[in-house]
Design a protein around this motif. Structure first.
Motif, PDB file in Angstrom:
ATOM      1  N   ARG A  15       9.938  25.509  23.926  1.00  9.04           N
ATOM      2  CA  ARG A  15      10.508  25.850  22.620  1.00  9.04           C
ATOM      3  C   ARG A  15      11.365  24.704  22.087  1.00  9.04           C
ATOM      4  O   ARG A  15      11.360  24.436  20.881  1.00  9.04           O
ATOM      5  CB  ARG A  15      11.342  27.133  22.718  1.00  9.04           C
ATOM      6  N   GLU A  21       9.016  22.131  20.706  1.00  6.82           N
ATOM      7  CA  GLU A  21       8.402  22.592  19.452  1.00  6.82           C
ATOM      8  C   GLU A  21       9.396  22.523  18.297  1.00  6.82           C
ATOM      9  O   GLU A  21       9.034  22.151  17.178  1.00  6.82           O
ATOM     10  CB  GLU A  21       7.879  24.016  19.632  1.00  6.82           C
ATOM     11  N   LEU A  22      10.648  22.865  18.571  1.00  6.13           N
ATOM     12  CA  LEU A  22      11.647  22.804  17.503  1.00  6.13           C
ATOM     13  C   LEU A  22      11.913  21.356  17.095  1.00  6.13           C
ATOM     14  O   LEU A  22      12.024  21.047  15.904  1.00  6.13           O
ATOM     15  CB  LEU A  22      12.937  23.476  17.945  1.00  6.13           C
ATOM     16  N   CYS A  42      13.530  22.809   9.919  1.00  2.41           N
ATOM     17  CA  CYS A  42      14.388  23.769  10.611  1.00  2.41           C
ATOM     18  C   CYS A  42      15.810  23.777  10.070  1.00  2.41           C
ATOM     19  O   CYS A  42      16.332  22.774   9.595  1.00  2.41           O
ATOM     20  CB  CYS A  42      14.427  23.448  12.105  1.00  2.41           C
ATOM     21  N   GLY A  62      11.798  27.028  10.866  1.00  2.38           N
ATOM     22  CA  GLY A  62      12.294  27.155  12.232  1.00  2.38           C
ATOM     23  C   GLY A  62      13.793  27.311  12.210  1.00  2.38           C
ATOM     24  O   GLY A  62      14.450  27.094  11.178  1.00  2.38           O
ATOM     25  N   VAL A  64      17.081  35.490  15.066  1.00  4.29           N
ATOM     26  CA  VAL A  64      16.262  34.339  15.470  1.00  4.29           C
ATOM     27  C   VAL A  64      15.086  34.798  16.321  1.00  4.29           C
ATOM     28  O   VAL A  64      13.969  34.265  16.205  1.00  4.29           O
ATOM     29  CB  VAL A  64      17.127  33.302  16.218  1.00  4.29           C
ATOM     30  N   GLU A  65      15.296  35.799  17.153  1.00  2.00           N
ATOM     31  CA  GLU A  65      14.182  36.335  17.948  1.00  2.00           C
ATOM     32  C   GLU A  65      13.107  36.946  17.042  1.00  2.00           C
ATOM     33  O   GLU A  65      11.909  36.855  17.345  1.00  2.00           O
ATOM     34  CB  GLU A  65      14.719  37.369  18.940  1.00  2.00           C
ATOM     35  N   ARG A  77      11.028  34.160  15.874  1.00  2.00           N
ATOM     36  CA  ARG A  77      10.140  33.714  16.958  1.00  2.00           C
ATOM     37  C   ARG A  77       8.892  34.588  17.007  1.00  2.00           C
ATOM     38  O   ARG A  77       7.778  34.081  17.180  1.00  2.00           O
ATOM     39  CB  ARG A  77      10.899  33.785  18.282  1.00  2.00           C
ATOM     40  N   GLU A  78       9.083  35.892  16.831  1.00  2.00           N
ATOM     41  CA  GLU A  78       7.941  36.800  16.846  1.00  2.00           C
ATOM     42  C   GLU A  78       6.991  36.538  15.683  1.00  2.00           C
ATOM     43  O   GLU A  78       5.799  36.850  15.760  1.00  2.00           O
ATOM     44  CB  GLU A  78       8.439  38.246  16.805  1.00  2.00           C
ATOM     45  N   PRO A  80       9.120  28.063  15.120  1.00  2.00           N
ATOM     46  CA  PRO A  80       9.826  27.394  16.220  1.00  2.00           C
ATOM     47  C   PRO A  80      11.298  27.816  16.214  1.00  2.00           C
ATOM     48  O   PRO A  80      11.954  27.795  15.161  1.00  2.00           O
ATOM     49  CB  PRO A  80       9.689  25.904  15.892  1.00  2.00           C
ATOM     50  N   THR A  81      11.816  28.209  17.347  1.00  2.00           N
ATOM     51  CA  THR A  81      13.208  28.653  17.442  1.00  2.00           C
ATOM     52  C   THR A  81      13.814  28.169  18.739  1.00  2.00           C
ATOM     53  O   THR A  81      13.106  27.901  19.717  1.00  2.00           O
ATOM     54  CB  THR A  81      13.333  30.184  17.393  1.00  2.00           C
ATOM     55  N   ASP A  93      17.776  30.273  25.418  1.00  2.00           N
ATOM     56  CA  ASP A  93      16.804  29.300  25.926  1.00  2.00           C
ATOM     57  C   ASP A  93      17.501  28.167  26.651  1.00  2.00           C
ATOM     58  O   ASP A  93      16.950  27.580  27.586  1.00  2.00           O
ATOM     59  CB  ASP A  93      15.986  28.705  24.773  1.00  2.00           C
TER      60      ASP A  93
END
Length: 277
Positions: free
Chosen positions: A11, A14-15, A22, A211, A228-229, A232-233, A237-238, A256
């Motif tokens: 993650r 990706e972020l 972001c 993100g 934020v979760e 993510r779903e 990117p988070t 994370d």
């Protein structure tokens, strides 16, 4: 900096790869500023301003999302000056104070705030009697305009005092149409309907964010973590960052990345800025 899983490390990568789309949201106390006994002396870490400027050059926007009044965060962090410097690079700094009830940006440069909630003044009138009955008369009461915070940090056993106060302060708050926000040796009382998660969703919508990175340290950041979760779903990117302390660990199991206090947060943000540059 400690990743909590292999997926968390992915993650992070990706972020960083999507950094220019972001938004970065940061709590103030325990994240940008060390926790101190006197909230009025919680000045921002000396390296934070430069790190925020470097970070803003590679991300879409930076926001401080705090339970503090916006004007207080601006003063303790000299964030007005940071915002002015970001403006020279075509970037914007946001401050969401009192869990999002107050708002400031480096382009508007004024705090937008609602009226104090109905019932707050009568709550304050009744509060000292509750503190006395709970053997916590020495607790520090911080008036925040739109909220009241009861700090137990200066009492002989701050953790036990906060636990004794939770139920009676909750009951008193509910009688006055208010809600409580427990934190690290503090109980905040404010109006319902606003939290840090709402601030996260507002930023995502207004900035068309692709993100989100959020760093927090306390119970008041749980709503931001949940928001934020949700992103993510949805496939964005988070990255969720927990600034660890010995007093509170509620965020650690959902984070994370685990870091040690403001210095750890700033080191992580430096890595994001350098890798995304």
């Amino acid at each position: 900096m400690e990743f909590t899983s292999a997926a968390a490390e992915q993650r992070f990568d990706e972020l960083v790869a999507a950094a220019d789309r972001c938004v970065v949201g940061l709590d103030f106390d325990g994240v940008l500023s060390p926790i101190v006994d006197d909230p009025a002396r919680a000045h921002i870490h000396p390296d934070a301003q430069q790190v925020l400027v470097e970070l803003a050059e590679v991300v879409r926007a930076v926001a401080v999302i705090t339970g503090r009044p916006a004007r207080q965060a601006l003063a303790l962090g000299d964030l007005d000056a940071v915002g002015a410097e970001l403006g020279e690079h075509g970037k914007e700094l946001f401050v969401f104070g009192q869990y999002g009830n107050e708002r400031w940006s480096s382009t508007q440069r004024r705090v937008i705030s609602p009226r104090p909630p109905h019932g707050l003044s009568t709550f304050e009138r009744d509060l000292p009697a509750v503190l006395r009955r709970a053997d916590a008369a020495g607790a520090h009461i911080e008036e925040k305009g739109l909220a009241v915070a009861v700090h137990t940090r200066r009492l002989p056993d701050p953790v036990a005092a906060r636990e004794r106060l939770l139920d009676p302060i909750r009951e008193l708050a509910e009688r006055h149409g208010l809600v409580i926000e427990p934190g690290r040796n503090v109980i905040e009382v404010r109006s319902p309907g606003m939290d840090k998660g709402h601030a996260v969703r507002t930023l995502v919508a207004e900035q068309d964010a692709g993100g989100f990175l959020f760093a927090g340290d306390d119970l008041g950041d749980l709503d931001a973590f949940a928001a934020v979760e949700e992103l993510r779903e949805q496939g964005l990117p988070t990255l969720l960052v927990c600034s660890l302390s010995e007093e509170e660990s509620a965020l650690a199991s959902r984070a994370d990345v685990l870091v040690k206090g403001p210095e750890g947060v700033l080191d992580l943000l430096r890595q994001v800025a350098r890798r995304a540059d």
